[in-house]
Enzyme design. Structure first.
Site, PDB file in Angstrom:
ATOM      1  N   LYS A   1      11.280  44.170  33.834  1.00 18.42           N
ATOM      2  CA  LYS A   1      11.453  45.038  32.662  1.00 18.42           C
ATOM      3  C   LYS A   1      10.863  44.356  31.442  1.00 18.42           C
ATOM      4  CE  LYS A   1      15.505  46.772  34.890  1.00 18.42           C
ATOM      5  NZ  LYS A   1      15.718  45.648  35.833  1.00 18.42           N
TER       6      LYS A   1
ATOM      7  N   TRP B   1       8.467  49.258  32.868  1.00 17.02           N
ATOM      8  CA  TRP B   1       8.558  48.567  34.137  1.00 17.02           C
ATOM      9  C   TRP B   1       7.196  48.038  34.591  1.00 17.02           C
ATOM     10  CZ3 TRP B   1      11.896  52.511  37.335  1.00 17.02           C
ATOM     11  CH2 TRP B   1      13.227  52.393  36.927  1.00 17.02           C
TER      12      TRP B   1
ATOM     13  N   GLU C   1      18.602  51.104  57.296  1.00 19.46           N
ATOM     14  CA  GLU C   1      19.508  52.248  57.101  1.00 19.46           C
ATOM     15  C   GLU C   1      18.880  53.573  57.514  1.00 19.46           C
ATOM     16  OE1 GLU C   1      19.018  49.739  55.083  1.00 19.46           O
ATOM     17  OE2 GLU C   1      20.748  49.281  53.819  1.00 19.46           O
TER      18      GLU C   1
ATOM     19  N   THR D   1      22.037  44.800  57.788  1.00 18.43           N
ATOM     20  CA  THR D   1      20.955  44.573  56.819  1.00 18.43           C
ATOM     21  C   THR D   1      20.880  43.068  56.594  1.00 18.43           C
ATOM     22  OG1 THR D   1      22.459  44.737  54.977  1.00 18.43           O
ATOM     23  CG2 THR D   1      21.384  46.770  55.658  1.00 18.43           C
TER      24      THR D   1
HETATM   25  P1  ADP Z   1      16.787  44.574  54.633  1.00 15.45           P
HETATM   26  O1  ADP Z   1      17.775  44.297  55.674  1.00 15.45           O
HETATM   27  O2  ADP Z   1      16.232  43.402  53.902  1.00 15.45           O
HETATM   28  O3  ADP Z   1      17.149  45.721  53.734  1.00 15.45           O
HETATM   29  P2  ADP Z   1      14.893  46.329  55.741  1.00 15.45           P
HETATM   30  O4  ADP Z   1      13.814  46.109  56.701  1.00 15.45           O
HETATM   31  O5  ADP Z   1      15.860  47.380  56.001  1.00 15.45           O
HETATM   32  O6  ADP Z   1      15.582  44.983  55.561  1.00 15.45           O
HETATM   33  O7  ADP Z   1      14.250  46.477  54.321  1.00 15.45           O
HETATM   34  C1  ADP Z   1      13.972  47.718  53.757  1.00 15.45           C
HETATM   35  C2  ADP Z   1      13.267  47.499  52.459  1.00 15.45           C
HETATM   36  O8  ADP Z   1      12.002  46.864  52.680  1.00 15.45           O
HETATM   37  C3  ADP Z   1      12.930  48.770  51.744  1.00 15.45           C
HETATM   38  O9  ADP Z   1      14.042  49.231  51.012  1.00 15.45           O
HETATM   39  C4  ADP Z   1      11.787  48.325  50.857  1.00 15.45           C
HETATM   40  O10 ADP Z   1      12.261  47.690  49.691  1.00 15.45           O
HETATM   41  C5  ADP Z   1      11.084  47.295  51.698  1.00 15.45           C
HETATM   42  N1  ADP Z   1       9.917  47.891  52.368  1.00 15.45           N
HETATM   43  C6  ADP Z   1       9.833  48.304  53.653  1.00 15.45           C
HETATM   44  N2  ADP Z   1       8.599  48.768  53.920  1.00 15.45           N
HETATM   45  C7  ADP Z   1       7.877  48.655  52.785  1.00 15.45           C
HETATM   46  C8  ADP Z   1       6.523  48.968  52.414  1.00 15.45           C
HETATM   47  N3  ADP Z   1       5.653  49.487  53.262  1.00 15.45           N
HETATM   48  N4  ADP Z   1       6.154  48.704  51.135  1.00 15.45           N
HETATM   49  C9  ADP Z   1       7.014  48.187  50.243  1.00 15.45           C
HETATM   50  N5  ADP Z   1       8.285  47.863  50.535  1.00 15.45           N
HETATM   51  C10 ADP Z   1       8.716  48.095  51.795  1.00 15.45           C
END
Ligand code: ADP
Length: 543
Positions: free
Chosen positions: A440, A445, A331, A186
């Site tokens: 917040k 929220w 993940e 990640t």
């Molecule tokens: P990182 O390694 O930063 O976690 P990821 O690509 O796995 O990279 O990131 C996943 C996160 O990206 C998700 O948990 C979410 O917060 C955000 N995300 C992915 N796609 C979207 C989407 N279409 N809209 C909003 N948030 C998104």
């Protein structure tokens, strides 16, 4: 009573075997680091992946060994995807945009034995060479003629030389389908990077779902350009799904600017593209400035961050390209949800269809999803409340590499995504925020994603980000940070006036600040941590 069907393991090598037999001439086209465009068919790719596998075995690579790559989307990286995993070794894709200390941390943590690196990314490995503890060989992904004259890394190996004299006749070994196939960390926006270790089984099942009708519906008539990097969640699985469907693959290499992407889309007659919103913003602007139209593209898969509704509108109105928004995570291999029009919805008026696409989509078969409160109690799935999203399914992580991040794994396989969302009664998912980014205010929220999305529609705004800043009475209030389009003169008053009526009154940002550029992380997401730092000590006018 057990079924009487064969229990053959699902293995990644079967994908490339099948593509070579079924679609031998279907092309893989790559813009290379060396310059020229390279093209060959799945049959050639298959042969070279086997030659590579033989070379890896010659270097002592065995089942379970980790082999790193630091590379752009290209045919050699494609060969590594199959050559490494095919012999039961673990393909570890490293993100070249990470800070050097993260690259070293990740390579050491994964215990990479070999690193394959693109020619123009070699300085990254040279920069951390002294800190790499397990790497025995570094292979530069080029031919002899382009090999660097000197390097601080002793005995650099050359990719083309390494595979040249290998026969390419190896029979892929057969092993347990739960064997690890690839590894991706990640991006570390939430602490130290954590390793997600995919299996052959999870990868094959995920890839088949990517191919399916309600998801990407790819066929041998599809030409796909994955702008999403092969170092980010296996390019969303497209590198596997493409060969399963016989789709032509177009790899953009390291040139991801609007002009370069447009040239490939046009010349290769791409029908489907995939990437994060920032890439498409540059492409849309390039097309607008040069009065160009995407002639062949039918669909654009966009995900990784929320897709602003203004982008969905522009794709359709300026290019007749339909946007599909995907939500997922490293993940989750990464597919979780995707825009899906249910029966009849495709005929809705533009504005209603755009509103559906602006949500994060609906879960695909195989992904179970629900929301829970902070005590872990289930919340209603009728769109009335937001909650912490938890997921489970056969391509979702069951634990991080070396047992880290244990607190994210709950009972009955429920994995805590760290995202806050609503799930509506028709299954649509609306992401409010990452839990640490939600604002917040007065016990309620505010969604920074919603505010950013609305602000991105304001004329003159190129990019927008919202962070919460401390407020004596309300706890936190939203601060809107804006990058103007070149030569635009949009003011704070203009932006606030534009937002008026589009968002709840109490969501109205307390201030608008203009900056030259918004910082992005290694996977293209807005770096809220860096923005918060930049605005540390900032006081709201009314606070
Ligand atoms: P990182 O390694 O930063 O976690 P990821 O690509 O796995 O990279 O990131 C996943 C996160 O990206 C998700 O948990 C979410 O917060 C955000 N995300 C992915 N796609 C979207 C989407 N279409 N809209 C909003 N948030 C998104």
């Amino acid at each position: 009573m057990l079924g009487l069907m064969q229990d053959r393991p699902l293995l990644i090598s079967q994908i490339i075997d099948f593509a070579a037999a079924a679609y031998p001439e279907v092309e893989i086209v790559s813009r290379t680091v060396e310059g020229p465009i390279h093209r060959y068919g799945y049959r050639d790719a298959h042969k070279r992946a086997k030659k590579l596998a033989e070379a890896l075995q010659g270097l002592g690579i065995k089942l379970g060994d980790r082999v790193g790559t630091i590379a752009w989307n290209s045919y050699r990286h494609f060969e590594l995807y199959f050559g490494i995993s095919g012999i039961g070794a673990v393909l570890h894709t490293l993100n070249p945009r990470l800070a050097p200390e993260h690259v070293a941390y990740i390579a050491n943590h994964a215990e990479d034995q070999i690193i394959f690196v693109d020619l123009n990314l070699l300085p990254i490995v040279e920069g951390v060479w002294e800190n790499l503890k397990t790497v025995k060989h570094v292979v530069v992904m080029t031919d002899r003629a382009h090999m660097p004259a000197s390097s601080k890394i002793p005995k650099l190996l050359c990719y083309e030389e390494l595979i040249a004299d290998k026969p390419g006749t190896l029979k892929w070994p057969v092993f347990d389908e739960r064997t690890a196939s690839s590894l991706c960390y990640t991006s570390g926006t939430t602490g130290n990077p954590k390793g997600v270790l995919y299996s052959h089984r999870s990868t094959v099942i995920h890839s088949m779902m990517m191919c399916s009708g309600p998801v990407l519906a790819m066929t041998p008539d599809t030409t796909i350009l994955p702008v999403v990097p092969m170092f980010h969640a296996n390019a969303w699985g497209l590198v596997y799904a493409g060969p399963i469907c016989g789709a032509k693959l177009v790899f953009p290499g390291f040139k991801l600017d609007g002009a370069s992407i447009y040239e490939l889309l046009d010349k290769e007659q791409v029908t489907l593209s995939a990437g994060v919103p920032t890439v498409w913003l540059a492409l849309l602007d390039y097309c607008a400035q040069n009065k160009l139209k995407m002639s062949s593209v039918k669909r654009s898969l966009i995900g990784g961050s929320a897709v602003p509704i203004a982008m969905i509108e522009r794709f359709w109105k300026e290019h007749q390209v339909e946007v599909a928004q995907g939500w997922g995570m490293t993940e989750m291999s990464p597919l979780g949800t995707l825009t899906r029009f249910n029966r009849g919805e495709r005929d809705l008026p533009d504005t209603e269809r755009f509103a559906i696409t602006a949500k994060q989509g609906r879960p695909v078969f195989g992904v179970e999803m629900k929301i829970v409160d902070d005590a872990g109690q289930d919340l209603p799935l009728d769109g009335s409340v937001s909650g912490n999203m938890v997921v489970r399914g056969p391509w979702i992580v069951s634990g991080y590499m070396k047992g880290e991040g244990k607190s994210q794994f709950g009972a009955d396989d429920w994995f805590q995504t760290g995202d806050v969302c609503k799930i509506e009664s028709d299954g649509s998912v609306v992401i409010t925020d990452r839990s640490k980014d939600v604002i917040k205010s007065g016990g309620e929220w505010i969604s920074s994603i919603d505010l950013e999305n609305a602000a991105m529609g304001c004329p003159g705004v190129a990019e927008a980000a919202v962070i919460g800043v401390p407020h004596p009475k309300w706890d936190e209030r939203p601060l809107l940070i804006v990058v103007r389009r070149p030569e635009a003169e949009v003011s704070k008053a203009d932006v606030l006036k534009f937002l008026d009526g589009k968002i709840a009154k109490w969501w109205m940002p307390d201030d608008v600040q203009f900056i030259d550029a918004i910082p992005h992380g290694a996977t293209g997401k807005i770096l809220k941590t860096a923005l918060r730092k930049q605005f540390e000590g900032y006081k709201l006018p009314a606070a």
